[in-house]
Design a protein around this motif. Structure first.
Motif, PDB file in Angstrom:
ATOM      1  N   ASN A  54       0.930  -1.283  -0.159  1.00 44.84           N
ATOM      2  CA  ASN A  54       0.098   0.202   0.064  1.00 44.84           C
ATOM      3  C   ASN A  54       0.885   1.164   0.124  1.00 44.84           C
ATOM      4  OD1 ASN A  54      -2.603  -1.367   0.022  1.00 44.84           O
ATOM      5  ND2 ASN A  54      -2.742  -1.242   1.853  1.00 44.84           N
ATOM      6  N   LYS A  55       1.978   1.294   0.539  1.00 37.94           N
ATOM      7  CA  LYS A  55       2.917   2.188   0.767  1.00 37.94           C
ATOM      8  C   LYS A  55       3.609   2.794  -0.549  1.00 37.94           C
ATOM      9  CE  LYS A  55       7.210   0.340   2.156  1.00 37.94           C
ATOM     10  NZ  LYS A  55       8.481   0.777   2.543  1.00 37.94           N
ATOM     11  N   ASN A  56       3.482   1.710  -1.489  1.00 37.06           N
ATOM     12  CA  ASN A  56       4.091   1.747  -2.948  1.00 37.06           C
ATOM     13  C   ASN A  56       3.020   2.057  -4.038  1.00 37.06           C
ATOM     14  OD1 ASN A  56       6.728   1.973  -1.657  1.00 37.06           O
ATOM     15  ND2 ASN A  56       6.966  -0.129  -1.761  1.00 37.06           N
ATOM     16  N   ILE A  57       1.963   2.669  -3.606  1.00 34.91           N
ATOM     17  CA  ILE A  57       0.717   2.975  -4.649  1.00 34.91           C
ATOM     18  C   ILE A  57       0.731   4.545  -4.172  1.00 34.91           C
ATOM     19  CG2 ILE A  57      -1.726   2.686  -5.155  1.00 34.91           C
ATOM     20  CD1 ILE A  57      -1.343  -0.160  -3.951  1.00 34.91           C
ATOM     21  N   PHE A  58       0.877   5.056  -5.573  1.00 30.61           N
ATOM     22  CA  PHE A  58       0.807   6.347  -5.657  1.00 30.61           C
ATOM     23  C   PHE A  58      -0.175   7.059  -6.659  1.00 30.61           C
ATOM     24  CE2 PHE A  58       4.991   5.000  -5.047  1.00 30.61           C
ATOM     25  CZ  PHE A  58       5.402   5.269  -3.711  1.00 30.61           C
ATOM     26  N   TYR A  59      -1.374   8.064  -6.228  1.00 28.43           N
ATOM     27  CA  TYR A  59      -2.239   8.445  -6.743  1.00 28.43           C
ATOM     28  C   TYR A  59      -1.936  10.206  -7.139  1.00 28.43           C
ATOM     29  CZ  TYR A  59      -5.009   4.296  -5.806  1.00 28.43           C
ATOM     30  OH  TYR A  59      -5.589   2.973  -5.818  1.00 28.43           O
ATOM     31  N   SER A  60      -1.584  10.677  -6.215  1.00 29.39           N
ATOM     32  CA  SER A  60      -1.505  12.343  -6.265  1.00 29.39           C
ATOM     33  C   SER A  60      -0.450  12.756  -6.989  1.00 29.39           C
ATOM     34  CB  SER A  60      -1.695  12.940  -5.072  1.00 29.39           C
ATOM     35  OG  SER A  60      -0.539  12.499  -4.162  1.00 29.39           O
ATOM     36  N   TYR A  61      -0.736  13.692  -8.002  1.00 28.10           N
ATOM     37  CA  TYR A  61       0.293  14.343  -8.638  1.00 28.10           C
ATOM     38  C   TYR A  61       1.551  14.962  -7.688  1.00 28.10           C
ATOM     39  CZ  TYR A  61      -2.323  13.788 -12.695  1.00 28.10           C
ATOM     40  OH  TYR A  61      -3.166  13.287 -13.869  1.00 28.10           O
ATOM     41  N   GLY A  62       2.696  15.078  -8.145  1.00 27.60           N
ATOM     42  CA  GLY A  62       3.879  15.517  -7.097  1.00 27.60           C
ATOM     43  C   GLY A  62       4.869  14.627  -6.810  1.00 27.60           C
ATOM     44  N   ALA A  63       5.680  15.097  -5.505  1.00 26.80           N
ATOM     45  CA  ALA A  63       6.653  14.070  -5.336  1.00 26.80           C
ATOM     46  C   ALA A  63       6.248  13.164  -4.095  1.00 26.80           C
ATOM     47  CB  ALA A  63       7.918  15.140  -4.853  1.00 26.80           C
ATOM     48  N   HIS A  64       6.684  12.040  -4.227  1.00 19.59           N
ATOM     49  CA  HIS A  64       6.488  11.236  -3.124  1.00 19.59           C
ATOM     50  C   HIS A  64       7.746  10.492  -2.772  1.00 19.59           C
ATOM     51  CE1 HIS A  64       2.030  11.297  -4.007  1.00 19.59           C
ATOM     52  NE2 HIS A  64       2.502  11.294  -5.308  1.00 19.59           N
ATOM     53  N   ASN A  65       8.108  10.574  -1.308  1.00 14.44           N
ATOM     54  CA  ASN A  65       9.512  10.122  -0.974  1.00 14.44           C
ATOM     55  C   ASN A  65       9.321   8.686  -0.757  1.00 14.44           C
ATOM     56  OD1 ASN A  65      10.887  12.677  -1.172  1.00 14.44           O
ATOM     57  ND2 ASN A  65      10.309  13.246   0.973  1.00 14.44           N
ATOM     58  N   LEU A  66      10.265   8.037  -0.831  1.00 18.71           N
ATOM     59  CA  LEU A  66      10.340   6.633  -0.718  1.00 18.71           C
ATOM     60  C   LEU A  66      10.963   6.084   0.697  1.00 18.71           C
ATOM     61  CD1 LEU A  66      11.276   5.160  -4.419  1.00 18.71           C
ATOM     62  CD2 LEU A  66       8.942   5.624  -3.193  1.00 18.71           C
ATOM     63  N   SER A  67      10.611   4.972   1.100  1.00 14.21           N
ATOM     64  CA  SER A  67      11.158   4.487   2.285  1.00 14.21           C
ATOM     65  C   SER A  67      11.564   2.757   2.200  1.00 14.21           C
ATOM     66  CB  SER A  67      10.357   4.759   3.566  1.00 14.21           C
ATOM     67  OG  SER A  67      10.804   4.206   4.780  1.00 14.21           O
ATOM     68  N   ASN A  68      12.655   2.532   2.455  1.00 12.77           N
ATOM     69  CA  ASN A  68      13.140   1.159   2.284  1.00 12.77           C
ATOM     70  C   ASN A  68      12.712   0.505   1.093  1.00 12.77           C
ATOM     71  OD1 ASN A  68      14.200   0.980   5.026  1.00 12.77           O
ATOM     72  ND2 ASN A  68      11.964   1.093   5.565  1.00 12.77           N
ATOM     73  N   VAL A  69      12.911   1.326  -0.104  1.00 10.81           N
ATOM     74  CA  VAL A  69      12.540   0.408  -1.281  1.00 10.81           C
ATOM     75  C   VAL A  69      14.105   0.368  -2.103  1.00 10.81           C
ATOM     76  CG1 VAL A  69      11.770   0.889  -3.611  1.00 10.81           C
ATOM     77  CG2 VAL A  69      10.431   1.717  -1.708  1.00 10.81           C
ATOM     78  N   THR A  70      14.613  -0.748  -2.032  1.00 10.24           N
ATOM     79  CA  THR A  70      16.033  -1.051  -2.458  1.00 10.24           C
ATOM     80  C   THR A  70      15.711  -2.341  -3.426  1.00 10.24           C
ATOM     81  OG1 THR A  70      16.378  -2.471  -0.533  1.00 10.24           O
ATOM     82  CG2 THR A  70      17.148  -0.067  -0.499  1.00 10.24           C
ATOM     83  N   GLY A  71      16.850  -2.637  -4.185  1.00 12.20           N
ATOM     84  CA  GLY A  71      16.883  -3.797  -5.145  1.00 12.20           C
ATOM     85  C   GLY A  71      16.311  -3.486  -6.109  1.00 12.20           C
ATOM     86  N   VAL A  72      16.012  -4.394  -7.010  1.00 18.88           N
ATOM     87  CA  VAL A  72      15.621  -4.463  -8.489  1.00 18.88           C
ATOM     88  C   VAL A  72      13.922  -4.631  -8.307  1.00 18.88           C
ATOM     89  CG1 VAL A  72      15.414  -5.711 -10.493  1.00 18.88           C
ATOM     90  CG2 VAL A  72      17.402  -5.375  -9.293  1.00 18.88           C
ATOM     91  N   ARG A  73      13.351  -3.653  -8.686  1.00 20.38           N
ATOM     92  CA  ARG A  73      11.864  -3.566  -8.793  1.00 20.38           C
ATOM     93  C   ARG A  73      11.289  -3.184 -10.085  1.00 20.38           C
ATOM     94  NH1 ARG A  73      10.404  -2.821  -3.259  1.00 20.38           N
ATOM     95  NH2 ARG A  73      12.186  -3.780  -1.951  1.00 20.38           N
ATOM     96  N   VAL A  74       9.978  -3.378 -10.249  1.00 21.21           N
ATOM     97  CA  VAL A  74       9.184  -3.177 -11.437  1.00 21.21           C
ATOM     98  C   VAL A  74       8.463  -1.834 -11.348  1.00 21.21           C
ATOM     99  CG1 VAL A  74       7.617  -3.869 -13.162  1.00 21.21           C
ATOM    100  CG2 VAL A  74       9.454  -5.310 -12.492  1.00 21.21           C
ATOM    101  N   MET A  75       8.481  -0.810 -12.018  1.00 20.89           N
ATOM    102  CA  MET A  75       7.674   0.295 -11.956  1.00 20.89           C
ATOM    103  C   MET A  75       6.342  -0.023 -12.834  1.00 20.89           C
ATOM    104  SD  MET A  75       8.836   2.638  -9.782  1.00 20.89           S
ATOM    105  CE  MET A  75       7.604   4.027 -10.188  1.00 20.89           C
ATOM    106  N   VAL A  76       5.050   0.454 -12.287  1.00 22.80           N
ATOM    107  CA  VAL A  76       4.124   0.081 -13.170  1.00 22.80           C
ATOM    108  C   VAL A  76       3.115   1.465 -13.096  1.00 22.80           C
ATOM    109  CG1 VAL A  76       1.778  -1.108 -13.288  1.00 22.80           C
ATOM    110  CG2 VAL A  76       3.783  -2.273 -12.103  1.00 22.80           C
ATOM    111  N   ASN A  77       3.123   1.984 -14.350  1.00 23.07           N
ATOM    112  CA  ASN A  77       2.259   3.085 -14.586  1.00 23.07           C
ATOM    113  C   ASN A  77       0.720   2.863 -15.241  1.00 23.07           C
ATOM    114  OD1 ASN A  77       1.250   5.857 -14.914  1.00 23.07           O
ATOM    115  ND2 ASN A  77       2.441   6.173 -16.882  1.00 23.07           N
ATOM    116  N   ASN A  78      -0.280   2.950 -14.274  1.00 23.92           N
ATOM    117  CA  ASN A  78      -1.531   2.757 -14.497  1.00 23.92           C
ATOM    118  C   ASN A  78      -2.182   4.099 -14.532  1.00 23.92           C
ATOM    119  OD1 ASN A  78      -3.296   0.894 -15.594  1.00 23.92           O
ATOM    120  ND2 ASN A  78      -4.071   0.017 -13.518  1.00 23.92           N
ATOM    121  N   GLN A  79      -1.775   5.107 -14.693  1.00 25.03           N
ATOM    122  CA  GLN A  79      -2.348   6.583 -14.871  1.00 25.03           C
ATOM    123  C   GLN A  79      -3.247   6.441 -16.061  1.00 25.03           C
ATOM    124  OE1 GLN A  79      -0.379   9.626 -12.841  1.00 25.03           O
ATOM    125  NE2 GLN A  79       1.356   8.567 -13.900  1.00 25.03           N
TER     126      GLN A  79
END
Length: 114
Positions: A47-72
């Motif tokens: 849940n902490k890695n789902i972003f809806y609102s425009y603007g900057a969102h700081n990340l916490s403990n997101v390390t290693g290889v991940r996949v970004m998904v754009n469903n906007q």
């Protein structure tokens, strides 16, 4: 410096070209409509890695290889940034879907843009 330039070039090519990857053999958690998500290595999305609102969102403990998904919707995009609060960002990408896996260890924020 060469390593940073190589990584930036690789991200630009992977994200800029809109290269999509298929989910793993296990069923991956879908990214909700209208959001940008960061998929965990096991295919889930916290849940902490789902972003809806425009603007900057700081990340916490997101390390290693991940996949970004754009469903906007409506052509909205996102940027990943090395700095907090949306600083030192890579170019905006607008492709809808999953992007090639990327090492998120040096990434500290995600910016959603119209």
């Amino acid at each position: 410096m060469r390593k940073i330039a190589t990584a930036a070039a690789g991200l630009s090519l992977a994200l800029g070209a809109g290269l999509a990857v298929a989910p793993s053999a296990e069923a991956a958690t879908p990214c909700p409509s209208g959001a940008v998500c960061i998929r965990e290595t096991n295919g889930t999305i916290l849940n902490k890695n789902i972003f809806y609102s425009y603007g900057a969102h700081n990340l916490s403990n997101v390390t290693g290889v991940r996949v970004m998904v754009n469903n906007q919707t409506g052509g909205a995009g996102f940027q990943i940034c090395r700095g907090y609060n949306g600083t030192n960002c890579y170019p905006v990408v607008r492709y809808v879907g999953e992007y090639a896996p990327y090492d998120m260890t040096p990434i500290n924020s995600v910016v959603l843009v119209r």
